[in-house]
Design a protein around this motif. Structure first.
Motif, short mmCIF file in Angstrom:
data_model
loop_
_atom_site.label_atom_id
_atom_site.label_comp_id
_atom_site.label_asym_id
_atom_site.label_seq_id
_atom_site.Cartn_x
_atom_site.Cartn_y
_atom_site.Cartn_z
N LEU A 1 -9.49 9.70 3.84
CA LEU A 1 -10.26 10.78 4.45
C LEU A 1 -10.46 10.56 5.95
CD1 LEU A 1 -13.00 11.74 1.84
CD2 LEU A 1 -10.78 12.79 2.24
N VAL A 2 -10.73 9.33 6.33
CA VAL A 2 -10.94 9.04 7.75
C VAL A 2 -9.65 9.28 8.53
CG1 VAL A 2 -11.35 7.16 9.39
CG2 VAL A 2 -12.87 7.47 7.43
N LEU A 3 -8.54 8.81 7.99
CA LEU A 3 -7.27 9.01 8.68
C LEU A 3 -6.89 10.48 8.74
CD1 LEU A 3 -5.28 5.98 7.25
CD2 LEU A 3 -6.07 6.27 9.59
N ARG A 4 -7.20 11.21 7.69
CA ARG A 4 -6.81 12.63 7.64
C ARG A 4 -7.72 13.50 8.51
NH1 ARG A 4 -6.08 16.04 2.12
NH2 ARG A 4 -3.97 15.23 2.16
N TYR A 5 -9.02 13.34 8.38
CA TYR A 5 -9.94 14.25 9.05
C TYR A 5 -10.53 13.71 10.35
CZ TYR A 5 -9.48 16.76 4.71
OH TYR A 5 -8.96 17.43 3.64
N GLU B 1 -9.10 11.03 12.21
CA GLU B 1 -7.99 10.73 13.11
C GLU B 1 -6.96 11.86 13.16
OE1 GLU B 1 -7.82 8.22 15.15
OE2 GLU B 1 -9.70 7.37 14.42
N ASP B 2 -7.06 12.84 12.27
CA ASP B 2 -6.18 14.01 12.24
C ASP B 2 -4.71 13.64 12.10
OD1 ASP B 2 -5.91 16.76 12.14
OD2 ASP B 2 -5.54 16.94 14.29
N LEU B 3 -4.43 12.69 11.19
CA LEU B 3 -3.05 12.26 10.96
C LEU B 3 -2.45 13.03 9.79
CD1 LEU B 3 -3.42 8.38 11.30
CD2 LEU B 3 -2.59 9.99 13.01
N PRO B 4 -1.15 13.27 9.82
CA PRO B 4 -0.50 13.92 8.68
C PRO B 4 -0.37 12.95 7.50
CG PRO B 4 1.12 13.36 10.36
CD PRO B 4 -0.23 13.03 10.94
N ASP B 5 -0.17 13.49 6.31
CA ASP B 5 -0.08 12.67 5.10
C ASP B 5 1.03 11.63 5.19
OD1 ASP B 5 -2.20 14.06 4.08
OD2 ASP B 5 -1.01 15.26 2.68
N THR B 6 2.14 11.98 5.80
CA THR B 6 3.25 11.01 5.89
C THR B 6 2.87 9.81 6.74
OG1 THR B 6 4.19 12.31 7.70
CG2 THR B 6 5.08 12.71 5.50
N GLU B 7 2.14 10.03 7.82
CA GLU B 7 1.70 8.92 8.67
C GLU B 7 0.64 8.08 7.96
OE1 GLU B 7 1.52 6.52 12.10
OE2 GLU B 7 2.99 7.95 11.36
N ALA C 1 0.39 7.70 4.75
CA ALA C 1 1.13 6.94 3.73
C ALA C 1 1.80 5.73 4.34
CB ALA C 1 2.17 7.85 3.06
N ARG C 2 2.37 5.89 5.52
CA ARG C 2 3.03 4.76 6.19
C ARG C 2 2.02 3.68 6.55
NH1 ARG C 2 3.73 2.66 10.83
NH2 ARG C 2 2.63 4.25 12.01
N ILE C 3 0.87 4.07 7.07
CA ILE C 3 -0.16 3.11 7.47
C ILE C 3 -0.69 2.34 6.26
CG2 ILE C 3 -2.53 2.91 8.34
CD1 ILE C 3 -1.83 5.21 10.29
N LEU C 4 -0.94 3.07 5.16
CA LEU C 4 -1.54 2.43 3.98
C LEU C 4 -0.50 1.79 3.06
CD1 LEU C 4 -4.24 5.09 3.04
CD2 LEU C 4 -4.54 2.96 4.30
N GLY C 5 0.78 2.08 3.31
CA GLY C 5 1.82 1.49 2.47
C GLY C 5 1.91 2.12 1.09
N VAL C 6 1.65 3.42 1.02
CA VAL C 6 1.71 4.16 -0.25
C VAL C 6 2.56 5.41 -0.04
CG1 VAL C 6 -0.55 3.30 -1.01
CG2 VAL C 6 -0.41 5.46 0.23
N SER C 7 2.77 6.15 -1.11
CA SER C 7 3.55 7.38 -1.00
C SER C 7 2.67 8.53 -0.51
CB SER C 7 4.16 7.74 -2.36
OG SER C 7 3.14 8.18 -3.23
N PRO C 8 3.27 9.57 0.07
CA PRO C 8 2.47 10.74 0.48
C PRO C 8 1.76 11.39 -0.71
CG PRO C 8 4.61 10.79 1.57
CD PRO C 8 4.65 9.66 0.57
N GLY C 9 2.35 11.34 -1.89
CA GLY C 9 1.69 11.88 -3.07
C GLY C 9 0.41 11.12 -3.40
N THR C 10 0.43 9.80 -3.22
CA THR C 10 -0.77 8.99 -3.44
C THR C 10 -1.85 9.36 -2.42
OG1 THR C 10 0.53 7.18 -4.34
CG2 THR C 10 -1.67 6.63 -3.54
N VAL C 11 -1.43 9.60 -1.19
CA VAL C 11 -2.39 10.02 -0.16
C VAL C 11 -3.07 11.32 -0.58
CG1 VAL C 11 -2.61 10.86 2.21
CG2 VAL C 11 -1.23 8.84 1.73
N ARG C 12 -2.28 12.29 -1.02
CA ARG C 12 -2.85 13.58 -1.42
C ARG C 12 -3.78 13.43 -2.63
NH1 ARG C 12 2.30 15.03 0.38
NH2 ARG C 12 3.24 14.87 -1.68
N SER C 13 -3.38 12.62 -3.61
CA SER C 13 -4.23 12.45 -4.80
C SER C 13 -5.52 11.71 -4.45
CB SER C 13 -3.48 11.76 -5.93
OG SER C 13 -3.23 10.40 -5.62
N GLN C 14 -5.44 10.70 -3.57
CA GLN C 14 -6.64 9.97 -3.16
C GLN C 14 -7.58 10.89 -2.37
OE1 GLN C 14 -7.60 6.51 -3.68
NE2 GLN C 14 -6.11 6.91 -5.30
#
Length: 160
Positions: free
Chosen positions: A113-117, A119-125, A127-140
C-alpha cells in the motif's frame, strides 16, 4: 565514489528516511535501514548509476533488509520500558489515524500500500522491489484494503 553519489544522498535522504519509517514504524530502525542501504549502494554505485535507477535499487535494498531484520526479530518481544510514540511526518499530521491503521496490517500488505499510494509506483515496479509477481502485489493490495475497510467499519460501529 564520486560527487553524483553525494548529490543523490543529499537529494533523497529525507525521502528515504520517510520511506524507512513507513516500513519500520520506528525512527531509529528507519535511520538504521537508510544507513545500511546507502552503505550498500555506495559499494555498488558505479554499477547502479549505469542502470539509471539508483532510487529503485536503494528501496529494494531497504525492503529486503527490513524483511530480513523482521524475520530475525519477529520472535523477540521483550521491552524494558514503554516504546516512544515514534516519528510523525509534519506533512501528514492530519493522517495520523491512517498511519495507525496501516500499522495494523501485515508488513508485506503495508509495504504494497505504501509503495502503491504513498510512492505512486506501478504494480510491476512494486513486484520488482518486493521480489514477487504483479498478481501477488494486486492480491496483497486487495486484502490490505479489505482489512482497512473492516477496521474502519468496526470503528464506526463502536462510535454509534
Amino acid at each position: 565514489m564520486d560527487d553524483t553519489f553525494d548529490d543523490f544522498v543529499r537529494a533523497r535522504a529525507g525521502a528515504l528516511f520517510r520511506y524507512g519509517f513507513v516500513l519500520t514504524g520506528d525512527t531509529d530502525d528507519a535511520a538504521d535501514l537508510v544507513q545500511e542501504a546507502l552503505l550498500r549502494l555506495g559499494d555498488t554505485w558505479d554499477r547502479v548509476i549505469r542502470k539509471d535507477d539508483p532510487e529503485g535499487y536503494v528501496r529494494t535494498i531497504m525492503v529486503r533488509q527490513h524483511i530480513s531484520w523482521w524475520r530475525r526479530r519477529r520472535r523477540e518481544h521483550l521491552m524494558a520500558e514503554t516504546p516512544d510514540l515514534g516519528y510523525t511526518d509534519r506533512r501528514f499530521d492530519g493522517d495520523a489515524g491512517l498511519w495507525a491503521e496501516l500499522e495494523g496490517l501485515p508488513r508485506r500488505q503495508r509495504a504494497v500500500l505504501v509503495l502503491r499510494y504513498y510512492e505512486d509506483l506501478p504494480d510491476t515496479e512494486i513486484a520488482r522491489i518486493l521480489g514477487v509477481s504483479p498478481g501477488t502485489v494486486r492480491s496483497q493490495a486487495s486484502r490490505a484494503l479489505d482489512k482497512l475497510r473492516v477496521q474502519r467499519q468496526t470503528a464506526l460501529m463502536e462510535e454509534v
